[in-house]
Scaffold this motif. Structure first.
Motif, short mmCIF file in Angstrom:
data_model
loop_
_atom_site.label_atom_id
_atom_site.label_comp_id
_atom_site.label_asym_id
_atom_site.label_seq_id
_atom_site.Cartn_x
_atom_site.Cartn_y
_atom_site.Cartn_z
N ALA A 95 0.81 4.02 -2.81
CA ALA A 95 0.43 5.37 -2.37
C ALA A 95 1.43 6.40 -2.86
O ALA A 95 1.05 7.52 -3.24
CB ALA A 95 0.30 5.41 -0.85
N ALA A 104 -6.70 15.51 -9.67
CA ALA A 104 -5.75 15.47 -8.57
C ALA A 104 -6.46 15.10 -7.27
O ALA A 104 -5.92 14.36 -6.44
CB ALA A 104 -5.05 16.82 -8.42
N LEU A 125 -0.04 16.81 -12.83
CA LEU A 125 -0.88 16.21 -13.87
C LEU A 125 -0.78 17.01 -15.15
O LEU A 125 -0.70 16.47 -16.25
CB LEU A 125 -2.35 16.15 -13.39
CG LEU A 125 -2.64 15.11 -12.31
CD1 LEU A 125 -4.09 15.20 -11.86
CD2 LEU A 125 -2.37 13.72 -12.87
N LEU A 127 -6.31 8.44 -3.20
CA LEU A 127 -5.60 7.15 -3.29
C LEU A 127 -4.18 7.25 -2.77
O LEU A 127 -3.47 6.26 -2.68
CB LEU A 127 -5.56 6.68 -4.74
CG LEU A 127 -6.90 6.38 -5.41
CD1 LEU A 127 -6.71 6.06 -6.87
CD2 LEU A 127 -7.59 5.23 -4.70
N ALA A 128 -3.77 8.44 -2.41
CA ALA A 128 -2.36 8.69 -2.09
C ALA A 128 -2.05 8.45 -0.63
O ALA A 128 -1.23 9.14 -0.02
CB ALA A 128 -1.96 10.11 -2.50
N ASP A 129 -2.71 7.49 -0.03
CA ASP A 129 -2.45 7.17 1.38
C ASP A 129 -2.59 5.67 1.58
O ASP A 129 -3.59 5.07 1.17
CB ASP A 129 -3.43 7.92 2.27
CG ASP A 129 -3.13 7.69 3.73
OD1 ASP A 129 -2.42 8.50 4.33
OD2 ASP A 129 -3.61 6.66 4.26
N PRO A 130 -1.60 5.08 2.22
CA PRO A 130 -1.62 3.62 2.41
C PRO A 130 -2.86 3.15 3.14
O PRO A 130 -3.45 2.13 2.77
CB PRO A 130 -0.37 3.37 3.26
CG PRO A 130 0.51 4.55 3.05
CD PRO A 130 -0.39 5.70 2.77
N ALA A 131 -3.27 3.88 4.14
CA ALA A 131 -4.44 3.45 4.91
C ALA A 131 -5.67 3.38 4.02
O ALA A 131 -6.46 2.44 4.10
CB ALA A 131 -4.68 4.43 6.08
N LEU A 149 0.70 11.78 -8.49
CA LEU A 149 -0.36 12.24 -9.39
C LEU A 149 -1.35 13.15 -8.69
O LEU A 149 -2.25 13.69 -9.31
CB LEU A 149 -1.12 11.04 -9.96
CG LEU A 149 -0.32 10.07 -10.82
CD1 LEU A 149 -1.16 8.86 -11.17
CD2 LEU A 149 0.17 10.77 -12.08
N ALA A 150 -1.17 13.33 -7.41
CA ALA A 150 -2.18 14.02 -6.61
C ALA A 150 -1.95 15.52 -6.56
O ALA A 150 -2.18 16.16 -5.53
CB ALA A 150 -2.22 13.44 -5.20
N ASP A 151 -1.47 16.07 -7.64
CA ASP A 151 -1.26 17.52 -7.68
C ASP A 151 -1.54 18.02 -9.10
O ASP A 151 -1.02 17.46 -10.06
CB ASP A 151 0.18 17.84 -7.29
CG ASP A 151 0.42 19.34 -7.23
OD1 ASP A 151 0.30 19.93 -6.15
OD2 ASP A 151 0.69 19.92 -8.30
N PHE A 153 -6.88 11.35 -7.22
CA PHE A 153 -5.65 10.63 -6.91
C PHE A 153 -5.19 10.89 -5.48
O PHE A 153 -4.60 10.02 -4.84
CB PHE A 153 -4.56 11.00 -7.91
CG PHE A 153 -4.78 10.42 -9.28
CD1 PHE A 153 -4.91 9.05 -9.43
CD2 PHE A 153 -4.89 11.24 -10.38
CE1 PHE A 153 -5.13 8.50 -10.69
CE2 PHE A 153 -5.12 10.69 -11.65
CZ PHE A 153 -5.24 9.33 -11.80
N ALA A 154 -5.49 12.07 -4.98
CA ALA A 154 -5.12 12.36 -3.59
C ALA A 154 -5.82 11.39 -2.64
O ALA A 154 -5.27 11.00 -1.62
CB ALA A 154 -5.47 13.81 -3.25
N ALA A 212 0.82 -1.20 0.00
CA ALA A 212 0.00 0.00 0.00
C ALA A 212 0.86 1.25 0.00
O ALA A 212 0.57 2.23 -0.70
CB ALA A 212 -0.94 0.00 1.21
N PHE A 230 0.58 7.22 -6.45
CA PHE A 230 -0.60 8.07 -6.60
C PHE A 230 -0.35 9.46 -6.05
O PHE A 230 -0.88 10.44 -6.54
CB PHE A 230 -1.81 7.42 -5.93
CG PHE A 230 -2.33 6.24 -6.68
CD1 PHE A 230 -2.74 6.37 -8.00
CD2 PHE A 230 -2.42 5.00 -6.09
CE1 PHE A 230 -3.21 5.28 -8.71
CE2 PHE A 230 -2.89 3.90 -6.79
CZ PHE A 230 -3.29 4.04 -8.10
N ALA A 231 0.49 9.54 -5.03
CA ALA A 231 0.81 10.86 -4.48
C ALA A 231 1.47 11.73 -5.54
O ALA A 231 1.27 12.94 -5.58
CB ALA A 231 1.71 10.71 -3.26
N LEU A 240 -5.75 3.03 0.70
CA LEU A 240 -5.63 1.95 -0.28
C LEU A 240 -5.97 0.62 0.36
O LEU A 240 -6.64 -0.23 -0.22
CB LEU A 240 -4.20 1.92 -0.85
CG LEU A 240 -3.87 3.04 -1.84
CD1 LEU A 240 -2.41 2.97 -2.26
CD2 LEU A 240 -4.77 2.97 -3.06
N ARG A 241 -5.51 0.46 1.59
CA ARG A 241 -5.82 -0.80 2.27
C ARG A 241 -7.31 -0.89 2.58
O ARG A 241 -7.90 -1.97 2.50
CB ARG A 241 -4.99 -0.93 3.54
CG ARG A 241 -3.50 -1.07 3.22
CD ARG A 241 -2.70 -1.33 4.47
NE ARG A 241 -3.01 -2.62 5.04
CZ ARG A 241 -2.91 -2.91 6.34
NH1 ARG A 241 -2.50 -1.97 7.17
NH2 ARG A 241 -3.21 -4.10 6.78
#
Lengths: 114, 114
Positions: A26, B26, A38, B32-36, A32-34, B29-30, A22, A29-30, B38-39
């Motif tokens: 993550a 963004a 992008l 999705l940008a965290d391990p917690a 891509l999170a801006d 994707f943000a 994860a 994806f991080a 995603l899990r």
DNA sequence: TCAACATATTGACAGACGTCGATGGCCCTG
DNA sequence: CAGGGCCATCGACGTCTGTCAATATGTTGA
């Protein structure tokens, strides 16, 4: 355990992700999170030649040169783009496989090998 | 060049994204940008019934109940999951289309109808 | 109505992040 | 080798984010 080469892209929709998997996803994806990143990706991917000089990214992005450089670094470290120095300039291009891996982790079927 | 109504998921690989489109993507994707998170997604998606009681997510995630609740809220607001109250409990399930849209924005060809 | 339980919200805090100006390192051209 | 243009790094700043304890909200059943 270093031999399990197919760790490329565990899917979010399959077996529960480990904390480690994860964390790896993550990070991707991080990157891509801006919005700026992008747009950088789309600017680079949108070139007919498949690559762009960094100098052509600052103005369309509407951010300072250091900021653009920072975002390019993030994308580079995430493996999403790569840059090549040619004399004074640095040319950037996207790394399709990296995007494909992230895409596959969102439930896409396994990507065929190119 | 504003395409017609199918604004569902502009691709990062096509025409340069506008700041607005980029901001929207963004946000997705943000989420999705965290391990917690995603899990959480994988835990919810992994259920045979397609849904889980929130109470079954706290322990496997290894975080406090408020933290789990917080992440579920982020996923909900990103449209990636939805929760339904049934008596004392809330049951969560993933929203496949939301994931598919993000996947498509990563250059996937238009998703076939399911 | 009240006690017990499941979930959500609040408040606080440390750490990460996006941004910019200033600066430094490279490479080309006079 | 000196000057100038491109790119990266640094330092600073305000903002956002993940986390938890405490508390509030809502639902069930006695």
């Amino acid at each position: 355990m270093a031999r399990r080469a197919q760790v490329c892209c565990p899917s979010v929709l399959d077996a529960p992700l480990s904390e480690k998997e994860a964390a790896k996803l993550a990070k991707g994806f991080a990157a891509l999170a801006d919005p700026a990143r992008l747009r950088l990706l789309s600017l680079i991917a949108g070139q007919d030649e498949g690559e762009v000089c960094a100098c052509e990214l600052v103005e369309p992005l509407g951010r300072s040169q250091p900021t653009v450089s920072h975002h390019l670094k993030v994308l580079r470290e995430a493996g999403l783009v790569e840059g090549e120095r040619r004399g004074t300039w640095v040319w950037y291009r996207v790394v399709p496989d990296a995007l494909a891996d992230l895409r596959a982790s969102l439930g896409g079927k396994a990507r065929q090998r190119a």
